[in-house]
Each structure stands twice: as structure tokens, then as C-alpha cells.
Design a protein around this motif. Structure first.
Motif, short mmCIF file in Angstrom:
data_model
loop_
_atom_site.label_atom_id
_atom_site.label_comp_id
_atom_site.label_asym_id
_atom_site.label_seq_id
_atom_site.Cartn_x
_atom_site.Cartn_y
_atom_site.Cartn_z
N LYS A 1 2.08 -3.40 3.28
CA LYS A 1 1.46 -2.71 4.47
C LYS A 1 2.53 -1.41 4.72
O LYS A 1 4.02 -1.59 4.49
N ALA A 2 2.01 -0.50 5.51
CA ALA A 2 3.19 0.37 6.10
C ALA A 2 3.03 0.41 7.69
O ALA A 2 1.85 -0.22 8.19
N PHE A 3 4.18 0.67 8.41
CA PHE A 3 4.32 0.30 9.62
C PHE A 3 4.51 1.54 10.48
O PHE A 3 5.44 2.25 10.35
N VAL A 4 3.80 1.87 11.65
CA VAL A 4 3.84 2.94 12.56
C VAL A 4 3.78 2.53 13.87
O VAL A 4 2.97 1.57 14.19
N GLU A 5 4.68 2.88 14.77
CA GLU A 5 4.87 2.53 16.04
C GLU A 5 3.55 2.88 16.84
O GLU A 5 3.12 3.88 16.78
N ASP A 6 3.19 1.81 17.50
CA ASP A 6 1.86 1.93 18.36
C ASP A 6 1.79 1.25 19.76
O ASP A 6 1.89 -0.03 19.68
N THR A 7 2.13 1.84 20.79
CA THR A 7 2.19 1.25 21.86
C THR A 7 0.94 0.38 22.43
O THR A 7 1.40 -0.52 23.45
N THR A 8 -0.10 0.87 22.01
CA THR A 8 -1.33 0.25 22.39
C THR A 8 -1.57 -1.18 21.66
O THR A 8 -2.39 -1.99 22.02
N SER A 9 -0.68 -1.31 20.81
CA SER A 9 -1.14 -2.70 19.97
C SER A 9 -0.13 -3.66 20.54
O SER A 9 1.00 -3.63 21.30
N ASP A 10 -0.73 -5.14 20.39
CA ASP A 10 0.09 -6.22 20.94
C ASP A 10 1.62 -6.42 20.41
O ASP A 10 2.35 -6.86 20.98
N THR A 11 1.62 -6.05 19.14
CA THR A 11 2.82 -6.06 18.08
C THR A 11 3.79 -4.77 18.31
O THR A 11 4.65 -5.04 17.97
N GLY A 12 3.13 -3.77 18.93
CA GLY A 12 3.79 -2.62 19.13
C GLY A 12 3.75 -1.83 17.81
O GLY A 12 4.68 -0.81 17.81
N ALA A 13 3.18 -2.32 16.69
CA ALA A 13 3.02 -1.47 15.45
C ALA A 13 1.47 -1.52 14.90
O ALA A 13 0.82 -2.47 15.08
N ARG A 14 1.23 -0.53 14.33
CA ARG A 14 0.00 -0.12 13.62
C ARG A 14 0.25 -0.63 12.11
O ARG A 14 1.17 0.32 11.41
N GLU A 15 -0.41 -1.61 11.56
CA GLU A 15 -0.05 -1.87 10.10
C GLU A 15 -1.40 -1.27 9.40
O GLU A 15 -2.42 -1.48 9.83
N ASN A 16 -1.07 -0.77 8.27
CA ASN A 16 -1.99 -0.10 7.28
C ASN A 16 -1.72 -0.50 5.91
O ASN A 16 -0.55 -0.51 5.24
N SER A 17 -2.48 -1.31 5.23
CA SER A 17 -2.43 -1.65 3.75
C SER A 17 -2.35 -0.54 3.00
O SER A 17 -3.33 0.44 3.02
N ARG A 18 -1.48 -0.46 1.98
CA ARG A 18 -1.30 0.80 0.99
C ARG A 18 -1.58 0.05 -0.35
O ARG A 18 -0.95 -0.71 -0.63
N LEU A 19 -1.92 1.09 -1.32
CA LEU A 19 -1.85 0.84 -2.66
C LEU A 19 -1.01 2.16 -3.29
O LEU A 19 -1.47 3.30 -3.16
N GLY A 20 0.19 1.80 -3.65
CA GLY A 20 1.14 2.65 -4.44
C GLY A 20 1.00 2.77 -5.87
O GLY A 20 1.02 1.48 -6.26
N MET A 21 0.82 3.63 -6.44
CA MET A 21 1.12 3.70 -8.03
C MET A 21 1.91 4.80 -8.54
O MET A 21 1.99 6.08 -7.93
N LEU A 22 2.92 4.35 -9.46
CA LEU A 22 3.86 5.28 -9.81
C LEU A 22 3.88 5.46 -11.44
O LEU A 22 3.92 4.27 -11.94
N VAL A 23 4.13 6.61 -11.93
CA VAL A 23 4.48 6.63 -13.40
C VAL A 23 5.69 7.52 -13.74
O VAL A 23 5.86 8.53 -13.09
N HIS A 24 6.50 7.14 -14.78
CA HIS A 24 7.71 8.06 -15.04
C HIS A 24 8.08 7.76 -16.51
O HIS A 24 7.82 6.84 -16.98
N GLY A 25 8.29 8.82 -17.07
CA GLY A 25 8.96 8.65 -18.48
C GLY A 25 7.72 8.77 -19.25
O GLY A 25 6.83 9.39 -19.38
N ALA A 26 8.01 8.19 -20.51
CA ALA A 26 7.14 8.25 -21.81
C ALA A 26 5.93 7.50 -21.46
O ALA A 26 5.80 6.60 -20.75
N ARG A 27 4.72 7.98 -21.94
CA ARG A 27 3.77 7.72 -21.68
C ARG A 27 3.25 6.22 -22.13
O ARG A 27 2.71 5.15 -21.78
N HIS A 28 4.04 5.97 -23.30
CA HIS A 28 3.81 4.70 -24.02
C HIS A 28 5.33 4.38 -24.34
O HIS A 28 6.08 5.09 -24.78
N SER A 29 5.58 2.87 -24.10
CA SER A 29 7.00 2.45 -24.18
C SER A 29 7.56 2.65 -25.65
O SER A 29 8.52 2.39 -26.12
#
Length: 812
Positions: free
Chosen positions: A586-614
Motif C-alpha cells: 500500500k501507498a499512503f497519502v494524507e486525507d483529512t476526510t478519512s477516519d484514519t487520516g490517510a488514503r490507502e492505495n494498493s500498488r503493484l511495483g515491478m523492477l528489472v535491472h542488469g542482465a536479462r538472464h542471470s
């Protein structure tokens, strides 16, 4: 927390072994980490009787003593202490003894005279800092008896690990309550017999208490004593403090430490003559002066103050850091004759922030941070005043100077025994539950058999909800005695709907990512402000942590990228340069209208680096690039039955360059489901990456919404063979393949089943990117009911060949 068994037995008549006590406390949730002998280092010291004491023939300060240690022979010991004399009972270290400082006693000669042992001082035994002479023991001690037995020193101390919610157990009284509860024993409080001296005056005429904010200090009480004589504490008190790891200082200070360890109430003693104005004021610091505000604490260090720090003031200046440490300007010294004894309650969060910020942990702040018994603090004050009068000869003034702007309010909870048994998986009887709750100090009203009313005691600040009472019943019953039973569940076709929950969808994403060859990363939701600043993310919307684990984790992440980039840095430091990572979080952003004071958003992060095959063989070598991360995104969208997607270059992004928007057409319109691109080289370099980092950040909540809106439909497998035609299009290097595909679909050739880009050739051209490139597409034709013939395929394919140059600046 160290607990003396002797001290404990003054509260409860426990007669079992220390091992039985340790096992029971551990089963009740108070883990006993060790059983120690605090005086093991002097366990072999014996009592000796000095029969003769003569001057050394070759020394003006040594003495030759004949000492009876209960053995068959009298020992000759050379001693240099000025106070050694005939007839004394003294502690003797025999030959072979290892002293607390590591020195081993050996037979030797001092100026030609043999010595067979050592007569010890209190400092050599670790009992005090006194080394002006040897320790002289009571005349009633028998020669040869072990010193630890003769003095009645504690031989068994348990070290208990206290969880943060059990502040009530940070004292002998707290452990005694648990012992009484676990073994069904009565609890006896120390006798209180405080004698006030009316002729000494009234405490309320000596000092007035003012509290600026009742939320910061609900109650402040003070006792006044006069005629105080500062001296060494009595042996029983000093030895008891030493046994639990406390250093004796003086009788007045030792009493405050004694009560702290016995009852869990921090106290502070002021030299009343050093206090000015006849007033004690509890108020925050006022660092608005030109040079700021500071206070010198008892350790001699000058502490810079903030407006969030709570102070104890006299009529003119601050005299203590509330709940943390006293000030040097009002401390008790050898000249002190009048004492003002403080007993107060402070807001835990305020004390914790001050102690952490100043790196000034203390036994007092440790307890105030977790909460102290407001009702029981009065008993602690009275017992401390009584002990001070006994050990210092002081007279106690009548009355208690006090201010209590926020009196203790009782807390009442419902208790449903059926719900308790359902939650614990037990069949506890009402009698057991009532006995347990009463043993905890609760008041139980069981007039309504289905729903009791339980009032929790003031020392159990952790009993906040009904479920906390359930936990106590299960804890006393024995969590280890709860049987392991597989729950009975009914499985039906309706249970398939579980996959449609948020949790089920996120698990589905993780399963896809693992199948795509990615490795899962799990990071804290906390990141550092520097991490967000490094990615040029806006300050607006950040949620700072009130009590961060460290400055590197002082804010909630607003995007998923910081954690993955830190994973890159960590892996590169370990020599792992070929990375294919994903994280669902989850990522969190301040939201004064929320009961918890935060708006939560589920994210999928994908990262690739270096050689395509090990590994090199048999895989094709190459560095991961845009096509890798785009392929992952396309594969994900196909897996979720979403698409086709549009990939649009975004002109500016905080940390991606280039950045591509991923958009999907839906019934509600075109929706932005994520972004992907290359991490800016300067930012990648900050994470020690020497090659490109490609990152995709997808909105998992939106993907779930769109995926739920799709309806899968069945399509039979083709029965007839396909006909494939390849076409190579010569086009400007700036023309996207997507545009060519769209143009082909606009032509609408009959029986076209699929269109795919299969090859790209870019001959050397101008450096400005205005050259040409060759794109080869494969068109697949198929009829659902019969086999196509070349003639009709050539006709439809000819439409494509003639139509493309008309729609786009291309050649076939």
C-alpha cells in the motif's frame, strides 16, 4: 526487569522453587530470561574473627592479624586497613578466591611476613564504594560462615522480559500480583505507618502546586520533610538494591529508587531550600528566548529544550525534566536538611518524545512512557515518606500539597462469557472467569449473566476492550493448554467468491508475478524523508510518523518506488546485479476526510535491472530494457483480461525518464492503470546502480475494479488451419508500431485473426533520429467454418498492402 525472590516473598507467601516460579510466569506471558545469583562473585567469602592484631615489624601501616575462619588452623593475614582491630568480625577471602574485580587471592609475603588470605573492604566486595577501611561485621556472626548467608543476601534473582503493554509488571508489586494470580495466593501490601509531625508545619504552607495542562499532568502530589540527615542507607536497603542492579547513593535517593522498584512509581526528591518562590509549577518549556532554553540535569549535561518538553518549575526557573531526570540546581546533596518529595503522573507520549530526543533513558522515563498507576501513586508517596523518615531521622510535615486537574475515571467494559469461549476455543466456566477477573483487581457485576459489567483496575492500563479481558482469562487458564483443533468449515461453490475479495486479488497478482519470473520484495511501509525527496516527490500528502523507529523510517511511503530502489542498493552491495523484483503493498497519502487520516492505495511495483538472464548459456545475452518491463505489463493485462492497452509518452515525471502512461479502455472511459519507464540516471546512481533501472508502478485497486467488470466468455478452439502473411513496412523512425497496427485494423481485412510485430531492423541513419526503419508484421487469417484458399487471402491481404501507404507515410 530484575526481581528479588526475597523481596517478592514479602508480598506473596510463595514457597516453591525459583524454577517453578519462572515456568509459571513464562506461561502467563512474562518470559523469564534468566535466573541469576547477584552475589555469586563473593559466594566463597567467609566470616573471620580477628584473634590478634599486631603491628608489622617492618611497616608503619601494616598489621599482622591472626584470624579464625572456622577451620582447624588460625590464619595469619597481613592487613593494611587502619581500622582493623582485635576482636572484630570481618569478611575474609581465602587462598584461591577470585574477587569481583578479577584478582585471585594467593599465598604471599608482605615485607617478609607470610599472608594466607585477605580481609576485605566493602568496595572490594562490590557492596559499596567505601574503601577507607575493612568491613566490620556484627559480633553475632559465627566464624567460618559464608558471608552471603550471614548477611542474608539474596541468592536468587529472576530476569523478566516485560512486554510494552504490561507497565504494571515493572515492579516487585506487579510480579507479586502475577504470582498471586498464578498460584492462588493472597497479596499483602507493605504496612503503612506514616507519622506526621504537626509541630513541623503543613506542606500546603510550604509549597503550592500549579499545573498548566491537566492532559500533560493529571495529578501532582508532594510531601515535605525537615530535619533530614543525609547518610548511607541501612544495609538491608543497600544490599537489596545491589541485588537487582541498582547502585546505592544516599538514604534519600535510595528510598526513591527503592519505591520505584518495589511499587513501580517514579519519585523525585528536591532539596527544598534550593527551590524558590514557594511554588511548584508543571508547564512546557518556553524556548522562545533569544538563546533558547536549557537545563542542566543531574548528570551534569546541559540539555537544549523544545516547546514539547514538559518541565517542573519553581517560582523562577525549571528545576527538572518532568518524568525524565531532575535538575542539578535543586538536587539532594550531603548538606540537604529539607526535602520536597515529588509524586506525579505525566502523559506517556510527552515523556517518550523528550527522552528519545535527548537520548536520555532512565528508569523513571521507562515507566512513565508506558503508563503509571494514578490511584496507586498516593500509596507510593506515603510509603516513600515513611521510609525517608525512618532512614534519615526526618520529620514529616502534615498534609500533602496536591493538584489533580484530571482525576482518575474508572473504565467499565462488557464481558460476554459465550463470546469469550467462542473466541478462545475453550469452555471456561463463569466461576473461573469471575475468579480470574477478580484476581486481576477487576470489579465484576454479574447481575446480567449474559453480559457482565467489569471495571478494570487503574494499574492495568492495557485493559481497554472486552477482548482484552478475554485474553486475560485465556492467559491465566494457560495459552499452552488450549487444544490444537482444526476448525470445521463448510466448503461450497460459493467459497470461490473468496477470490474476488481484495486479499484474494492481491494473492492472485503475487501468483502471476512469481509465474512471470519475478521475486517478491517485502518492505516496511515506513521510509525516510530523504528517500521521497530523492525521487522529487511532493511534500504535500506525506504522513509523518509520531514515534519513528529511526530517522530513515520517519514517514509513510507515498509511492512504492522507494522500497524497491532500496532493494536494488542492498542487492548490488551483495553482488547480485541481475534483478527482477516485484512488490504488492500500500501507498499512503494524507486525507483529512478519512477516519484514519490517510488514503490507502494498493500498488503493484515491478523492477528489472542488469542482465536479462542471470546465466549465459543457453540464454540470449542482453541487458534488461524497456521491452522487458513493457512485456511484463502487457502480460499482466492479458492475464487479467484487460486491454488492449495504450502506451503514451508522458512529458515529465518526478523520477522516471522516459515515462510511459499505461491506459486501458473501460466502460467508464479510458483509465490510467499505471506508469512505467526508466529511473532517471542521477537517481539510479544514488542507489549505486551503474545500469538502467526499469520500473512499472501499477494501481492494483483499479486493476481489481476493471478485472471484476470483465466477463469471461467461452470461445471454441479453431478447427481449421491458419494462413499467415508477413509484410515489411519501411517507415520513419519516429512512427510508432502501434499506429501501423491501428491502421491495419481500420482497413478491416476479412478473417484476420491476429496481427503481431515480429522483427525490427533499423539501418544506420542520421543521429537526430529522423531516419527510417523496417518493421515486419505477421498477419494471421483463419475462417471458423472452412479452410481458406490462397486466392481469397491474397485479396484481403492486398487491401492491407494498398491501404497502408494511403493512411501513413510508409512504403511496403
Amino acid at each position: 526487569m530484575h526481581i528479588s525472590l526475597q523481596w517478592l516473598r514479602e508480598f506473596v507467601p510463595f514457597q516453591g522453587t525459583v524454577q517453578e516460579l519462572a515456568e509459571r510466569l513464562t506461561m502467563q506471558g512474562l518470559e523469564v530470561e534468566a535466573i541469576i545469583d547477584p552475589f555469586e562473585a563473593i559466594a566463597s567469602i567467609v566470616v573471620g574473627h580477628v584473634l590478634e592484631c599486631a603491628d608489622h615489624p617492618d611497616s608503619d601501616h601494616l598489621h599482622v592479624c591472626s584470624v579464625d575462619v572456622g577451620g582447624p588452623e588460625v590464619l595469619q593475614i597481613v592487613c593494611g586497613a587502619p581500622n582493623v582491630a582485635k576482636g572484630q568480625k570481618v569478611p575474609v577471602a581465602l587462598i584461591g578466591t577470585t574477587m569481583p574485580g578479577g584478582m585471585q587471592i594467593k599465598k604471599g609475603k608482605l615485607r617478609g611476613v607470610a599472608s594466607h588470605g585477605m580481609i576485605c573492604s566493602e568496595r572490594e566486595l562490590g557492596l559499596s564504594e567505601d574503601h577507607e577501611g575493612i568491613m566490620v561485621l556484627p559480633e553475632t556472626f559465627a566464624p567460618g560462615k559464608l558471608l552471603v548467608d550471614a548477611l542474608g543476601l539474596e541468592r536468587e534473582v529472576i530476569e523478566v522480559s516485560i512486554t510494552p503493554n504490561r507497565a504494571d509488571c515493572l515492579s516487585v508489586l506487579g510480579i507479586a500480583r502475577e504470582t498471586a494470580l498464578g498460584f492462588g495466593l493472597p497479596l499483602t501490601m507493605p504496612a503503612l505507618n506514616l507519622k506526621e509531625d504537626a509541630s513541623a508545619g503543613d506542606a500546603n504552607t510550604v509549597v503550592r502546586i500549579d499545573i498548566a495542562d491537566g492532559e500533560l499532568c493529571p495529578v501532582y502530589r508532594a510531601r515535605a520533610l525537615t530535619g533530614v540527615k543525609i547518610a548511607k542507607s541501612p544495609d538491608w536497603m543497600r544490599y537489596r538494591l545491589i541485588a537487582i542492579g541498582q547502585r546505592p547513593i544516599s538514604n534519600i535517593v535510595d528510598v526513591t529508587n527503592y519505591i520505584l522498584m518495589e511499587l513501580g512509581q517514579p519519585l523525585h526528591a528536591f532539596d527544598n531550600k534550593l527551590l524558590k518562590g514557594g511554588v511548584i509549577r508543571v508547564a512546557p518549556a518556553t524556548p522562545d528566548q533569544q538563546d533558547g532554553q536549557s537545563i542542566t540535569t543531574l548528570d551534569g549535561q546541559e540539555r537544549k529544550l523544545l516547546a514539547s518538553d514538559l518541565l517542573i518549575w519553581d517560582g523562577e526557573r525549571p528545576v527538572a525534566l518532568a518524568g525524565v531526570m531532575g535538575g542539578a540546581n535543586s538536587s539532594v546533596s550531603d548538606e540537604t536538611t529539607e526535602v520536597l518529595l515529588e509524586c506525579a503522573i505525566f502523559r506517556p507520549g510527552t515523556i517518550r518524545k523528550t527522552a528519545r530526543r535527548l537520548a536520555l533513558p532512565s528508569e523513571a522515563s521507562y515507566r512513565f512512557e508506558r503508563g503509571v498507576d494514578q490511584v496507586g501513586s498516593l500509596f507510593a508517596l506515603e510509603r516513600a515518606a515513611q521510609l525517608m523518615a525512618e532512614v534519615s531521622g526526618a520529620r514529616v510535615l502534615t498534609g500533602i500539597a496536591m493538584a489533580e486537574p484530571k482525576p482518575w475515571a474508572e473504565r467499565s467494559h462488557g464481558f460476554r462469557i459465550d463470546r469469550c469461549n467462542a473466541l478462545l476455543g475453550l469452555s471456561l466456566t463463569p466461576e473461573f472467569c469471575k475468579t480470574t477477573l477478580t484476581g486481576l483487581g477487576c470489579t465484576v457485576d454479574d447481575s446480567n449473566a449474559a453480559n457482565w459489567r467489569v471495571t478494570s483496575p487503574p494499574h492495568r492500563l492495557d485493559l481497554e476492550r472486552e477482548v482484552d479481558l478475554f485474553e486475560e482469562c485465556g492467559r491465566v487458564h494457560g495459552l499452552d493448554r488450549i487444544p490444537a483443533v482444526l476448525p470445521r468449515i463448510s466448503k461450497s461453490l460459493d467459497s470461490v467468491q473468496m477470490r474476488d475479495t481484495e486479499f484474494g486479488f492481491l494473492q492472485r497478482l503475487k501468483a502471476w508475478a512469481v509465474g512471470a519470473g519475478l521475486r517478491e520484495a517485502i518492505n516496511y511501509s515506513f521510509v525516510g524523508t530523504d528517500d521521497l525527496d530523492r525521487l522529487n516527490l511532493p511534500v504535500e500528502g506525506r504522513i509523518t510518523i509520531a514515534n519513528p523507529l529511526s530517522e530513515d523510517q520517519n514517514v509513510l511511503r507515498t509511492e512504492i518506488a522507494p522500497g524497491l530502489l532500496n532493494n536494488v542498493r542492498h542487492n548490488l552491495a551483495q553482488g547480485n546485479a541481475s534483478l527482477r523484483l516485484f512488490e504488492v503493498a500500500k501507498a499512503f497519502v494524507e486525507d483529512t476526510t478519512s477516519d484514519t487520516g490517510a488514503r490507502e492505495n494498493s500498488r503493484l511495483g515491478m523492477l528489472v535491472h542488469g542482465a536479462r538472464h542471470s546465466q549465459e548459456w543457453p540464454w540470449e545475452q542482453g541487458e534488461a530494457d524497456y521491452l522487458d518491463v513493457k512485456g511484463l505489463v502487457e502480460n499482466l493485462l492479458a492475464h487479467l483480461r484487460l486491454g488492449p492497452a495504450s502506451f503514451i509518452l508522458e512529458p515529465a515525471h518526478p523520477y522516471l525518464e522516459p515515462c510511459v502512461r499505461v491506459e486501458v479502455a473501460a466502460k467508464s472511459g479510458v483509465r490510467l492503470v499505471g506508469r512505467m519507464g526508466r529511473v532517471q540516471p542521477k537517481i539510479a546512481d544514488a542507489y549505486h546502480a551503474r545500469k538502467d533501472i526499469w520500473l512499472a508502478d501499477m494501481d492494483a485497486d483499479l486493476l481489481r475494479e476493471l478485472s471484476r467488470a470483465t466477463k469471461p466468455s467461452f470461445k471454441s478452439l479453431p478447427k481449421f488451419p491458419p494462413v499467415r502473411r508477413d509484410v515489411t513496412v519501411i517507415c520513419p523512425a519516429t512512427l510508432h508500431a502501434e499506429a501501423i497496427e491501428a491502421a491495419v485494423l481500420e482497413i478491416k481485412p476479412k478473417n484476420l485473426e491476429s496481427l503481431a510485430l515480429v522483427a525490427v531492423y533499423a539501418p544506420e541513419g542520421p543521429a537526430d533520429g529522423k531516419g527510417e526503419r523496417n518493421l515486419t508484421f505477421r498477419l494471421t487469417y483463419r475462417h471458423a467454418d472452412r479452410t481458406l484458399v490462397d486466392k481469397e487471402v491474397d485479396k484481403e491481404h492486398g487491401k492491407v498492402l494498398s491501404g497502408l501507404p494511403q493512411k501513413l507515410p510508409v512504403r511496403i
